[in-house]
Each structure stands twice: as C-alpha cells, then as structure tokens.
Design a protein around this motif. Structure first.
Motif, short mmCIF file in Angstrom:
data_model
loop_
_atom_site.label_atom_id
_atom_site.label_comp_id
_atom_site.label_asym_id
_atom_site.label_seq_id
_atom_site.Cartn_x
_atom_site.Cartn_y
_atom_site.Cartn_z
N LYS A 10 48.85 43.12 54.14
CA LYS A 10 48.67 41.92 53.31
C LYS A 10 49.21 40.67 54.02
N ASP A 60 41.90 42.35 53.95
CA ASP A 60 41.45 43.15 52.81
C ASP A 60 40.89 44.47 53.35
N ASP A 114 38.62 47.51 53.11
CA ASP A 114 37.40 47.94 52.43
C ASP A 114 37.36 49.44 52.24
N PHE A 159 46.28 50.01 47.62
CA PHE A 159 44.98 49.51 48.06
C PHE A 159 43.91 49.67 46.97
N ASP A 186 43.85 46.63 44.71
CA ASP A 186 43.12 45.53 45.35
C ASP A 186 41.61 45.75 45.29
N ARG A 192 38.69 43.47 43.40
CA ARG A 192 37.52 42.90 44.09
C ARG A 192 36.21 43.52 43.60
N GLY A 211 35.02 49.06 47.07
CA GLY A 211 35.90 49.74 48.00
C GLY A 211 35.64 51.23 48.00
#
Length: 267
Positions: free
Chosen positions: A78, A83, A85, A125, A128, A132, A135
């Motif tokens: 971070k 980011d 994926d 992760f 996150d 978004r 992922g």
C-alpha cells in the motif's frame, strides 16, 4: 496515455509451483510482487521473470513464519501505491514424522505460515478487492486437505483449513465481483519434501510426483476462469473421489502406508 499495470502478488514465488505461477503471470503481461524469505533468491527470480515480459517486478523479502510479516507485506504494498488485482497464497511447508515425536515449535511455525499468514493476506487484500468490485485470489490447498495424513498430521490439517476457508469466503463474496479459487495438487516435484524431511518416504521414493509446471497451469486456468476449485491430475481426482465414499479410518490407514519410510536395501 499509458495503461496501468495489472499486479499479481505471489508468496513462495522463488521455487516450485509459486515460481511456475509467476512465470505464467509474467507471460500474460502482469507486473508482479514476489514474496519469499531470501533476497538473493528473489533477485534471481526477478531476473528470470523480466525476460518473460513482466512490465515491473517488485521483490519483498519477508519471513511469513513471523506473525507480523503478513501485515508488513500489505503495508509495504500500500505504501508503494499498488493495487493488487490477483493474490496467490502459495507459501507453505510441512513436517514429516509421528506427531508425538515431532518438534512442536516447528509445527506452530508451519501453522503460522500455512494458515495465519494466508488468512491475514487474504483478508487485507480481499477487503480492497471488494471495495473496487473486482479481483481474484488463488489459495494453494492440497488433496492433503481432503485426506487424513498420518506422518504429516499438521500439514494435512492446515490444508484442510485452507480449502474449507477458501470455499466459505468465496460464498460470502460471490456477488461482489471477486472470485476465490482453491488449488488442490497432489505430491509434486518441488523442494517441499526436502524441507519437510520426508525424502525417504514411499510417496517420494516409489510414487510418481507431478510436474510443478503442469500443476501451476491447472491452477492458473482455474483462477482465470473464476472456478471455485481444481484438483490437479487425474489420479488425484480419483483418489479424492474414492476417499469421499471410504470411511476416514480406512483412508488414514491407506495414507499411512503411502507415507511411511520406504524399505532401505543394503549392499
């Protein structure tokens, strides 16, 4: 305007299945964050991956036996504004021997690596990714998680956790744009058996070890297809299918025979 890199983070990426997975991501144009214990091995791996087309490779030397290490990996990623994926939790170890004779501290370290660090990285992760709305995660389980494993009791137990955990959280996030895949290989030709001190076992001496490149390909394809799990290898699929209809005590006895030391013949 340059297209932003897609990033994959892979633990245990300097050898075995993790390294073969890293090669596949590099060939597909992913930038890669590779995580392993030793910087010199990371440097060698990074040089190899650069020749395969990865736009950028970041190395993180981290000892995931340390309870703080997985948190630090996330913080460093971070801090670099990256980011992730795709997350691949590949790092894992085992220990060979009867449970009453093996070293408990080593086993606690293995539980930390195989379970706790994997859970930390997955949670951080995944949050996150859900935010978004996209992922992918690939968790290295094993057919060991489907079978009781005398002489590898703790390792088999950790892999049972990894598979069950993966299936559960996949269900939780199934409508959030994220897929989570469990890869279940069988005995594979990697450094695992050397680290687990079981090179003299029948499964190594007399068995047919799978090719790490083939296992990685099976996992990669399942991950990209968004599948929930893949058992790599026809014989492994058959073994798991048979174990599902066989009493656990009989499966344990069969596994005990497979994993006991091979007969040593003298001259």
């Amino acid at each position: 305007m340059a297209i932003p890199s897609k990033y994959a983070l892979i633990t245990g990426a300097t050898s075995g299945i993790g390294y073969e997975l890293a090669k596949l991501f590099a060939k597909d144009g992913y930038s890669i964050v590779i995580v392993a214990r030793y910087q010199h091995e990371l440097d060698t791996t990074s040089q190899a991956l650069q020749t395969l087309g990865a736009p950028k490779i970041i190395t993180l030397a981290s000892d995931l036996f340390d309870p703080k290490a997985a948190f630090d990996v996330y913080k460093e990623v971070k801090a670099n504004g990256i980011d992730i994926d795709i997350l691949v939790n590949d790092a894992g170890q085992g220990l060979y021997g009867e449970f009453i004779e093996t070293n408990i501290q080593r086993e606690l370290d293995i539980i930390q690596l195989n379970i706790a660090s994997l859970v930390v990285l997955t949670k951080q992760f995944l949050i996150d990714m859900v935010y978004r709305g996209k992922g992918r995660i690939l968790n290295l389980a094993s057919i060991a998680g489907k079978l009781p494993g005398p002489l590898q009791s703790v390792y088999h137990g950790t892999k049972a956790f990894v598979h069950s955990f993966t299936e559960a959280i996949r269900e939780e996030v199934k409508d959030k744009g994220v897929t989570i895949t469990s890869l279940l290989p069988g005995a594979t030709d990697t450094d695992f058996f050397n680290k687990a001190e079981m090179t003299d076992s029948k499964i190594v001496q007399e068995g047919e070890l799978a090719d790490a490149e083939k296992v990685a390909k099976d996992g990669y394809e399942a991950l990209m297809a968004g599948k929930d799990m893949v058992i790599s290898g026809f014989k492994n699929k058959v073994q798991v299918a048979i174990s599902n209809i066989t009493p656990d005590n009989k499966v344990a006895a069969q596994m005990h025979k497979q994993q006991e030391p091979a007969q040593q013949t003298g001259l």
